[in-house]
Design an enzyme around this catalytic site. Sequence first.
Site, PDB file in Angstrom:
ATOM      1  N   CYS A 224       9.857 -19.619   5.472  1.00  0.00           N
ATOM      2  CA  CYS A 224       9.597 -18.239   5.833  1.00  0.00           C
ATOM      3  C   CYS A 224      10.480 -17.262   5.091  1.00  0.00           C
ATOM      4  CB  CYS A 224       9.811 -18.030   7.328  1.00  0.00           C
ATOM      5  SG  CYS A 224       8.772 -19.076   8.321  1.00  0.00           S
ATOM      6  N   HIS A 303      22.281 -20.738   1.323  1.00  0.00           N
ATOM      7  CA  HIS A 303      21.562 -22.000   1.499  1.00  0.00           C
ATOM      8  C   HIS A 303      22.475 -22.981   2.197  1.00  0.00           C
ATOM      9  CE1 HIS A 303      18.769 -25.178   0.875  1.00  0.00           C
ATOM     10  NE2 HIS A 303      18.058 -24.501  -0.010  1.00  0.00           N
ATOM     11  N   HIS A 391      13.206 -11.162  10.654  1.00  0.00           N
ATOM     12  CA  HIS A 391      12.023 -12.003  10.563  1.00  0.00           C
ATOM     13  C   HIS A 391      11.543 -12.372  11.971  1.00  0.00           C
ATOM     14  CE1 HIS A 391       9.402 -15.276   9.733  1.00  0.00           C
ATOM     15  NE2 HIS A 391      10.232 -16.181  10.167  1.00  0.00           N
ATOM     16  N   HIS A 420       4.536  -9.079  18.427  1.00  0.00           N
ATOM     17  CA  HIS A 420       3.517  -8.924  19.459  1.00  0.00           C
ATOM     18  C   HIS A 420       2.139  -8.681  18.856  1.00  0.00           C
ATOM     19  CE1 HIS A 420       1.224  -6.654  22.555  1.00  0.00           C
ATOM     20  NE2 HIS A 420       1.807  -7.510  23.358  1.00  0.00           N
TER      21      HIS A 420
END
Lengths: 496, 511
Positions: A224, A303, A391, A420
Site C-alpha cells: 500500500c 524499510h 493511509h 468510510h
Amino acid sequence: MAQILPPFTSSVKLKYVKLGYQYLVNHILTFLLIPIMLGTALEILRLGPVEILNVLKSLRFDLVQILCSSFLIIFVATVYFMSKPRCIYLVDYSCYKAPITCRVPFATFMEHSRLNLKDNPKSVDFQMRILERSGLGEETCLPPAIHYIPPSPTMEAARGEAEDVIFGVIDSLLQKTNLKPKDIDILIVNCSLFSPTPSLSAMVVNKYKLRSNIKSYNLSGMGCSAGLISIDLARDLLQVHPNSNAVVVSTEIITPNYYQGKERAMLLPNCLFRMGGAAMLLSNKRRERRRAKYRLVHVVRTHKGCDDKAYRCVYEEEDPQGKVGINLSKDLMVIAADALKSNITTIGPLVLPASEQLLFLFTLIGRKIFNPKWKPYIPDFKQAFEHFCIHAGGRAVIDELQKNLQLSAEHVEASRMALHRFGNTSSSSLWYELSYIEAKGRMKKGDRVWQIAFGSGFKCNSAVWKCNRSIKAPTDGPWQDCIDRYPVHIPEIVKL
Amino acid sequence: MSENRSRVTVHSKLTWVSSKPLGGKPHELSALDHAMALHTVHVIFYYRANPFERGLFDSDFSLSDLLCMYPPVMGRLARGDGGNWVVKCNDAGVRTLRASVGTTLDEWLRSADASEERDLTVWEDMPGDPIGCPALVFEGLMGTWLDELAIAMLGGRMGLSYVGSGAGAWIGRMDAVLGGRMDAVLVGRRGAVLVMLNEFEGGGLAIGLSCPHMLADPTCATLFFKSWTETNRGEPVCHPPIYHLPALNARRSLSTGINSIKYLETKSKSAESPSGKMATATFRLSHSIIKQCLAQIHDECPDATPFDLLAALFWIRIMRLKMPRHDQKHSLSICVDVRKPIHGPIPYGYFGNALHFSLLSMDAELLDTAGLGHVAGAVHRHVADLHEEELLSAMNWFESRKGENGQYAQPFMMYGPELTCISMEHMITPEGSTCESSMYEAAFRKGEEPVHMTYRIGNVEGEGLIMVMPSPEAGLARTVTVTLSEEQLAELCEDQAIMDLQPTMLLGGKM
C-alpha cells in the site's frame, strides 16, 4: 511508544511560555540580525558619507583583483544554482469514481459471505464482526467480478477492472490538465497484486499511443505504500531529465486477489479492500509553477524488512486448502508503530521547526547523560504541518496514528471519511484524502501536507507537499456529489 | 416436472443494489399481506430483442436508480418484534440470475410447458409458520426439486437446496426428519425479490421476477417491472409506489360484505386438499372473436366485459368435464384487484396486496343448462357489486383474527380450494387516459414491447386456476391461462366450444 506529557504542561501559563519559546527559537536569525543591522546602520550614519568614501579609497582595489573577485562570485553563484535540485510540482491529480452498480452495502456483503462460506459459520461471524468495526460505509465499491455468487475472478475480469480504473483515471487527468498523451515523458504505474504480461504500464502506452521513447516503469508487489515509492521514483527521474512531465498511476486491482477460502486472518483484507485508483501529473517545468497545486518538498522512505517479524507480518501465502490469500499477523500494529517511529526520526529534522528540534535534542541529551528515565519528547508535528493524510488502512491504523502523533479529530477527519466513503483503496487512498481536504475548502497557499503510507515489507513512507496556490471549493473530484454529507459520525460498532 | 433435462442453464448469480444507500424503518406488512403468506408470485416477460446484451454491468443503471424508490424490494423479510412479518430495509439487494435457454424464443413459446417455464423464474417456497420453524432459505440453482429434497432428507443435513411448489406437506415432514438440525439450515433472512434474465438462442430474452405474495401481488409486481422499463427509457415513472395507506388500516364496522367474510371463514377452516399433478395451458383469443361472442350474448348481458365472458365460458366447460352432479352447487372463486386508477382509497401505485376474493355459486343444473349469456351476466353482476368496502371489511376480518400479542393468525390457502378465476381487467387502460397501464407497454427500448407475459402463482391448490389477462393485441383480445389437473386440461384443450374460439395455444407443452 507514545508518552503523554505530564499534565502540568497543559496549564495556561505554560502554554504562553511555550509559545514565546517557539517564536524566539524559530526566528532566532531574525532576532540576531536585527540588532546587527541596526548597529551597522547607526555606525554608517555616524561616519557620514565622506568618511565612507575615504575608507573605500584606502582599500586600493586593483582591476585584476576586482575582476577575479567578481568572476569568483559569479562562479560560486552558478555552481549553487546548477546544483540546486529542481522543483517538482504536482500539477494536478484525479481519483477514480466507481460506477454505482458496483456498490456493496453491508447486508449484501454479509449475504454473499454466508452463501460463499456456507460451511463455515465461524468465518462468517468473524467477517461480520470485522465489518461492524471497520469504519467503512455503505457506498464502497467492489469490482463486478466479485459481485457474483461465487465470485468469478478470471484474468479477463481482472484486466477489465484494470482497464476501467486506470483508463478512467488517466482520462480524467488528461482532461483536467489539458495534457496531450504525446507529452508524457515518464510513466510509472504501481499495482501491488496484479501484474500481467504485458505490464499495466504497457497497457497504458498501448491505449493512449504514447511516444516510443517514453520512460515507463511498472512497480508491483510493493504494497500500500507503493504510491509514495512511485512519487519518489518520479522525483528522482525528474531530477535527471530536465523539462519533463511524469504521470504516476496508483491503484490496486482487487479481482484476482479476493480470498476465497475460510482462514480468518486472510479474510480480513476482503472486508476492507475496495476499488479505487489515482493518477498524478508531476512536472519539473518552470511554467507549471503557475498552475501547479503542490510542490514536493520531501520524500522519506523507511524499510524495516531487515527484521524477520516485520518482513513476515503481511505475507501472501496459500492456506491449508490451497487458496491464496494475504496473511496479516497479529502484531501488525506494533510493527507499524515501530516503522512509524523510525520514519518520524528521519523526517523530524527535515520539517520540524527549530524550537521542537531543540527540545527534542535537550530531552535526548538529558536522557543519555542525566537520567534515562526521562520520558522521550514527542515532537509536535502539528506545528510542522497543517494537514495530515494517513493511509486509510483500517480504523485501527488511523486510531493508532492519531494517538501516537497526538492529532486532533479534525486532523484525521480526511482519513476517516475517505475510509468510510471509499474503503481501503490501498496506494490511492492518500489521494482521496487529499481530495477531501480540497473539497472542504481547507487547502490554502503555503499549507504543508504530510502523507504517510504503510506497506508490506514492512515499509513506512512519507511525503511532504507544500500547497502552491489556494484551491477553491467546490472542486471536481470523487467527493463532488457527497461532500455535503461529510463529515459523518462513524459509530464504534455498526449494528448489522 | 419435466422428465428431460431442463433447457435452461443458470450460469451466474449476483445481487443488484440501488444507487444510493437506503435504509429506514422496517416496512410493515398489512393483515391482508400476512394472509397471502403461503403463496408466491412469479411474472415472466418475454421479449424478442435482448436489451441487456452487453451484460448487466454495462447497461444503463436503470434498475439501480429505480431501486431507490423501492426500499422494501431491496430488503429482506424477517419476523419483527411481536412476531409479525416485516421487511427489514437493509439494502441487501435484488438477487439477479442469468441463464441461457437452449432454444429460440418462438420454439419455446410453442413447445415449453408450465414446469419448464418455472425454470425461468426462481421458485422459493414460503414455509409460513405451520411447522413452527424459522425461515428456510431456498437459493441457488433450479434442479429437480424432488432429487434435492430426497438427498437432503436422506442425508439429514440440508445445505441450501430447492423446494418447488406444492411442498406444504413436504415441509412438515422435513422438519420431523431434520429435527433439531434446523439451526444448520437457517441462513439469515429470506430473500424478498429475485430477478432472472434468460437469454434465448438467436436473441430473445425472458425476464422472470419472483417474490413472496406477502410482499407484492401480481399487479404491483407488474408495475414495478413497468417502472423499470420506464426508467430504462428515460421516462418518469408512471405509478411511483405508495407504501402506507391510512384508509386501509382504518377500522370500520360495515354490514356489507358479509358474504365475503363468510367465504373467508370457510376457506380458513378448509383442510389442505392435496392436489394431483397439475398442468397449465395458455389460450390466446383475438379481438374479433371476443367481439363476436360479446355480440352473441348482448341480449342477455349488455355490459359484459371480456372477463365476464371468458370466466363464464371456461367455468361452464370445466364444470362439464367434472362429471357434474345436479344436486350440487358449483362455486367459482373470483379474485379481483381493488386498485382504482384515480379515485378510491387504494390507488394504483399501492405496493402491497389489494386482492379481493369472493365466491359466486350457481346450481349445477342451472350452470349446465343456462346459456353462456346468463352465466356471464351472473359473473358481471357479481363483479360489479364489489366495492372497496368489501375489501376493507375483509381486511377488518383479518385484523380481528389477531392474537393477544398482536400477532396475525396463521395464513391459509387463499387461492383454492375451489376453482379460482383471477381478473386482470384493471390493467387495461380505458381509451383516452394519459398513462398507459397495460403491461404490454413495458418496453425497455421504444418499439420493443413484450411478446408474451405469464403470471404464475406458487403453491396453488384445489381444483384449478383460471387467469384472464390482456393480450399483446390491444382492444378486447385476451389471453387465458388455465391450470387444471392433467387429464382435465387435456380434455379442455379439445373441447369444442373452446376450439370454436380459434385460440392460439401457447406454452402448452409438447402437444
